[in-house]
Scaffold this motif. Sequence first.
Motif, PDB file in Angstrom:
ATOM      1  N   GLY A  35      55.497  42.035  76.486  1.00 33.69           N
ATOM      2  CA  GLY A  35      55.228  41.703  77.891  1.00 33.69           C
ATOM      3  C   GLY A  35      53.747  41.498  78.118  1.00 33.69           C
ATOM      4  N   ALA A  36      52.951  42.412  77.578  1.00 38.40           N
ATOM      5  CA  ALA A  36      51.505  42.303  77.738  1.00 38.40           C
ATOM      6  C   ALA A  36      51.002  41.015  77.099  1.00 38.40           C
ATOM      7  N   ALA A  37      51.559  40.660  75.923  1.00 36.48           N
ATOM      8  CA  ALA A  37      51.112  39.446  75.241  1.00 36.48           C
ATOM      9  C   ALA A  37      51.420  38.207  76.084  1.00 36.48           C
ATOM     10  N   LEU A  38      52.614  38.185  76.704  1.00 37.01           N
ATOM     11  CA  LEU A  38      52.977  37.028  77.528  1.00 37.01           C
ATOM     12  C   LEU A  38      52.010  36.875  78.699  1.00 37.01           C
ATOM     13  N   VAL A  39      51.689  37.999  79.343  1.00 33.73           N
ATOM     14  CA  VAL A  39      50.763  37.939  80.472  1.00 33.73           C
ATOM     15  C   VAL A  39      49.388  37.507  79.981  1.00 33.73           C
ATOM     16  N   PHE A  40      48.960  38.084  78.889  1.00 33.05           N
ATOM     17  CA  PHE A  40      47.659  37.760  78.307  1.00 33.05           C
ATOM     18  C   PHE A  40      47.517  36.252  78.103  1.00 33.05           C
ATOM     19  N   LEU A  41      48.531  35.663  77.472  1.00 32.35           N
ATOM     20  CA  LEU A  41      48.453  34.239  77.158  1.00 32.35           C
ATOM     21  C   LEU A  41      48.508  33.380  78.410  1.00 32.35           C
ATOM     22  N   ALA A  42      49.252  33.853  79.409  1.00 31.85           N
ATOM     23  CA  ALA A  42      49.303  33.082  80.656  1.00 31.85           C
ATOM     24  C   ALA A  42      47.949  33.100  81.348  1.00 31.85           C
ATOM     25  N   VAL A  43      47.277  34.257  81.305  1.00 31.13           N
ATOM     26  CA  VAL A  43      45.999  34.376  82.004  1.00 31.13           C
ATOM     27  C   VAL A  43      44.927  33.532  81.309  1.00 31.13           C
ATOM     28  N   VAL A  44      45.002  33.447  79.989  1.00 30.54           N
ATOM     29  CA  VAL A  44      43.987  32.702  79.250  1.00 30.54           C
ATOM     30  C   VAL A  44      43.866  31.263  79.763  1.00 30.54           C
ATOM     31  N   THR A  45      44.992  30.658  80.152  1.00 27.16           N
ATOM     32  CA  THR A  45      44.936  29.261  80.605  1.00 27.16           C
ATOM     33  C   THR A  45      45.107  29.126  82.112  1.00 27.16           C
ATOM     34  N   GLU A  46      44.995  30.233  82.853  1.00 30.39           N
ATOM     35  CA  GLU A  46      45.193  30.152  84.296  1.00 30.39           C
ATOM     36  C   GLU A  46      43.982  29.483  84.938  1.00 30.39           C
ATOM     37  N   LEU A  47      44.231  28.486  85.770  1.00 27.94           N
ATOM     38  CA  LEU A  47      43.120  27.755  86.376  1.00 27.94           C
ATOM     39  C   LEU A  47      43.008  28.007  87.880  1.00 27.94           C
ATOM     40  N   THR A  48      44.102  27.773  88.597  1.00 29.80           N
ATOM     41  CA  THR A  48      44.042  27.659  90.044  1.00 29.80           C
ATOM     42  C   THR A  48      43.533  28.922  90.723  1.00 29.80           C
ATOM     43  N   ALA A  49      44.217  30.056  90.449  1.00 28.23           N
ATOM     44  CA  ALA A  49      43.829  31.301  91.110  1.00 28.23           C
ATOM     45  C   ALA A  49      42.425  31.710  90.692  1.00 28.23           C
ATOM     46  N   THR A  50      42.112  31.489  89.416  1.00 23.65           N
ATOM     47  CA  THR A  50      40.787  31.863  88.921  1.00 23.65           C
ATOM     48  C   THR A  50      39.705  31.066  89.655  1.00 23.65           C
ATOM     49  N   LEU A  51      40.001  29.798  89.878  1.00 16.40           N
ATOM     50  CA  LEU A  51      39.048  28.915  90.557  1.00 16.40           C
ATOM     51  C   LEU A  51      38.692  29.464  91.935  1.00 16.40           C
ATOM     52  N   LEU A  52      39.689  29.972  92.644  1.00 21.16           N
ATOM     53  CA  LEU A  52      39.461  30.430  94.013  1.00 21.16           C
ATOM     54  C   LEU A  52      38.970  31.866  94.079  1.00 21.16           C
ATOM     55  N   LEU A  53      39.345  32.684  93.095  1.00 21.56           N
ATOM     56  CA  LEU A  53      39.143  34.119  93.247  1.00 21.56           C
ATOM     57  C   LEU A  53      38.084  34.712  92.324  1.00 21.56           C
ATOM     58  N   ALA A  54      37.692  33.992  91.281  1.00 26.46           N
ATOM     59  CA  ALA A  54      36.765  34.595  90.323  1.00 26.46           C
ATOM     60  C   ALA A  54      35.452  34.938  91.020  1.00 26.46           C
ATOM     61  N   PRO A  55      34.890  36.113  90.718  1.00 29.47           N
ATOM     62  CA  PRO A  55      33.605  36.484  91.299  1.00 29.47           C
ATOM     63  C   PRO A  55      32.542  35.448  90.917  1.00 29.47           C
ATOM     64  N   TRP A  85      37.021  23.131  83.740  1.00 33.94           N
ATOM     65  CA  TRP A  85      37.265  22.417  84.990  1.00 33.94           C
ATOM     66  C   TRP A  85      35.970  21.851  85.563  1.00 33.94           C
ATOM     67  N   SER A  86      34.941  22.690  85.606  1.00 27.36           N
ATOM     68  CA  SER A  86      33.718  22.192  86.243  1.00 27.36           C
ATOM     69  C   SER A  86      33.086  21.096  85.389  1.00 27.36           C
ATOM     70  N   ALA A  87      33.175  21.230  84.063  1.00 24.72           N
ATOM     71  CA  ALA A  87      32.606  20.175  83.217  1.00 24.72           C
ATOM     72  C   ALA A  87      33.384  18.877  83.384  1.00 24.72           C
ATOM     73  N   SER A  88      34.727  18.955  83.356  1.00 22.53           N
ATOM     74  CA  SER A  88      35.486  17.705  83.407  1.00 22.53           C
ATOM     75  C   SER A  88      35.470  17.103  84.813  1.00 22.53           C
ATOM     76  N   SER A  89      35.332  17.958  85.849  1.00 24.92           N
ATOM     77  CA  SER A  89      35.229  17.399  87.202  1.00 24.92           C
ATOM     78  C   SER A  89      33.932  16.607  87.335  1.00 24.92           C
ATOM     79  N   ALA A  90      32.928  17.040  86.597  1.00 27.20           N
ATOM     80  CA  ALA A  90      31.666  16.316  86.625  1.00 27.20           C
ATOM     81  C   ALA A  90      31.675  15.163  85.625  1.00 27.20           C
TER      82      ALA A  90
END
Lengths: 377, 500
Positions: free
Chosen positions: B430-450, B461-466
């Motif tokens: 279970g932990a491994a599945l969550v781990f792997l999902a978080v590694v490629t998570e974009l949307t929530a990280t974009l809005l919530l990361a400190p 994302w920021s490199a390719s958007s530019a």
Amino acid sequence: MSALTVHDLTKAFGATRVLTGVSLHVPQGGFTALLGPSGCGKTTLLRLIAGFDDPDSGTVLLGDRVVAGAGRGVPARRRGIGFVPQEGGLFPHLTVAENVTFGLPRRRRRDRARVAGLLDLVGLDAGLADRAPHQLSGGQQQRVALARALAPEPSLVLLDEPFSSLDAALREETRAAVAAALSAAGATAVLVTHDQAEALSMADQVAVLRGGRLVQLTDPRTLYRLPGDLDVATFVGEAVVLDAEVRDGRAHCALGVLPLGRDCPDGRARVLLRPEQLRLSAPEPTAPSARVRGIDFYGHDSRVWLDLPGGLAVSARLEGADLPAEGDDVSIAVLGTALPFPSGPRPARQDDRPPPRPVADVHLESPVAAPAGPAAG
Amino acid sequence: MTLALAACVAALALLPLGYIAGYTVDVGWSGVRELVLRDRVAELLWNTGRLVLGTVAACAVLGVGAAWLVQRSAVPGRRVWHVLLVAPLAVPAFVNSYAWISLLPGVDTYAGALLVVSLSYFPFVYLPVAAAFRGLDPALEETAAGLGLSGWAVFARVQLPQLRVALLGGSLLVALHLLAEFGALQMLRYATFTTAIYDQYRATFNGPGATMLAGVLVLLCLVLLLAELRLRGQRGYARTGRGAARPVRPVELRRLTGPALAGLAALVVLALGVPLYSLAHWMLAGASTGLDGGALLTTTGTTLALAAAAALATTAMALPTGWLAVRARGRVTTLLERSTYLGSSVPAIVVALALVTIAIRATPWLYQTVPLLLAAYAVLFLPRAIVTVRGAVEQSPRLYDDLAASLGCSTVERLRRVTLPLLAPGLGAGAALVFLAVVTELTATLLLAPTGTTTLATAFWSASSALEYGAAAPYAVVMVVLSAPATVLLSRDARRSLTP
């Protein structure tokens, strides 16, 4: 090892009463089978004895120590009762040796000689000690489970239908090994089963449970010969049940005039015979006659289905190869005595149990008086 | 105690949904009418609707066709094809979009979006259908053939009905993922609800417009989820016989072998070859301008640390719910379990939006902190952990507790010697599945990361958007490499790991 005494045990789950006033005594070193159909409360009784559940009322004593009831409940882990569940229940993350020594104090768990001794006790090779449970056959798993239960030298061993998941050949072999191990260990044992042959052959005392009550508690031979009522009679073995008129200590029925196995007041009664009491011969004018309707051939013996002139059907169990053919007319002789069960108004009963299911009516509607057979599950 | 913990977890999972619902009530009917009944919303509905329908249809055709070829036909190299057909899952959809649009700037159309997301999502149909094909009893097909049905009739009248549940389940999964997809569509400049919510959010921070769009999106998700729930009730057809099914004798393709191979090859080239080629291309191009190894290393470290923390926290949170769902099955515990599933069906963009808004209003000290980000990950990925925890608890039935007790173990000893060792593999998975999902998570990280915290996904994302495609490539490569193990897991046990 100690004796087990259960007194007036009652348990309900919600509104469902599972056990009602069950009392039972298993002498020290004795082997008692709890026999009953599914849902009769036998597993519940076992769990109460083991301490996995608490009774609503009544007491459980191990030797003279009260372990349940009378306001106290000794937790399962302090009872010293070994438990062998249906499928063995070996811990899948541990090896055979680790399973067997699970209940021992830490420093004694590494004792290989002890493991070998315990495996030997249940008739297993010590070479299995490092296997994982899933590498064992079902019968081997059951034996390891027994070794695990016996390892801490429990005062009592409980076996919950331990053979029901095994196939027929393995079952016989495992039963023999388990019986041998239990007697070698001198263990007091209680076996739960719904298989009457298992109960009769293994135990030295059988407790028949029905609807959460103890119906009869006796040794296997007495249980088979003198069942307490017709339900028990048909549950513990095949039966021929006939309507009869009792006069002067003899039963007058469709199979002639039969001596009785116990005293019975004159009047209407139902009598019990076992199919192996019937003997067939060439037709004789004086003996009761019947026509052979069919034969189930089992090899070591056969069951012969017979139509009696009155429309009744009975079955006989015959050994040997000397069998009649289908459609033959034969005469029936009865060996031994018939066991009478008076019908009509019963004497006042001591408990408030409803009268047993009237086998008579069933039998009149469909004229097959036998065999109720070894009731399965 | 356990129940209280499980209730807290369920409450957290339902927080975003509750926020949207509460907001809608606050705005009132007139507000809703004003914000929702607009041309813009109609346009988004049309865009989203036709993309979802088109993608589902394309995925169904690709998935069923490929599954039949690999599972039932005698096409050469079936095992290799199976792995290659699951492999696209290792490439996050937004990386796939980047790969395409960086090579072919013209794919920013409906057809382009349809192509790219279908290539990313068809394994969601392929996997369950392939598993269902494996589960089909060949005796049924032989019986049908014996009754005089042609090969095509056997497929249509015997196999297809048995595949129905798997096919519908996979299609619903595609639809749900697509409704939640943000990165891939933003990159392709295809406007749907998620991208519109993001743009609104960027423009007005947390205007009622964004929240109402989120409400419509959540409503669409709930409709699909309801369909999924109904489907689960009738999942699968069991074999009636006992014992193992005989192995299948594959259908000979004869003259069609060539076209079949060409079809599979084309699919794999488009779904896997193009992104890998594109990544290699941009890696080389980027290398010439210099690769910032230090930044890549730091970002990878941050991502791994976040993913590990999220895996730990989410698995811990899944434990009470998963435990109760097995050991104390009842209405309340089922409700708690379903609540977490419901909560995580909400698209990441909505979860993030809700958590940002709630944090700013109620707990400003939590805004832009790691715990809030971890909470979002937990809401999104709880079901993955719960499903595996549940499976683990099922491996440790009460019987073992009773047995250990009868052998003299105290409660603590029981936990140490029996329960935990039995649960450990499931908790790890279970932990491994969550781990792997978080590694490629974009949307929530974009809005919530400190501020200042960049993960692989956000750096990419920021490199390719530019439009700095070369600079973005290394981050994508690391994500793909990290996702590969998950793909192996998925190709082994399709159904369990796929269902969120």
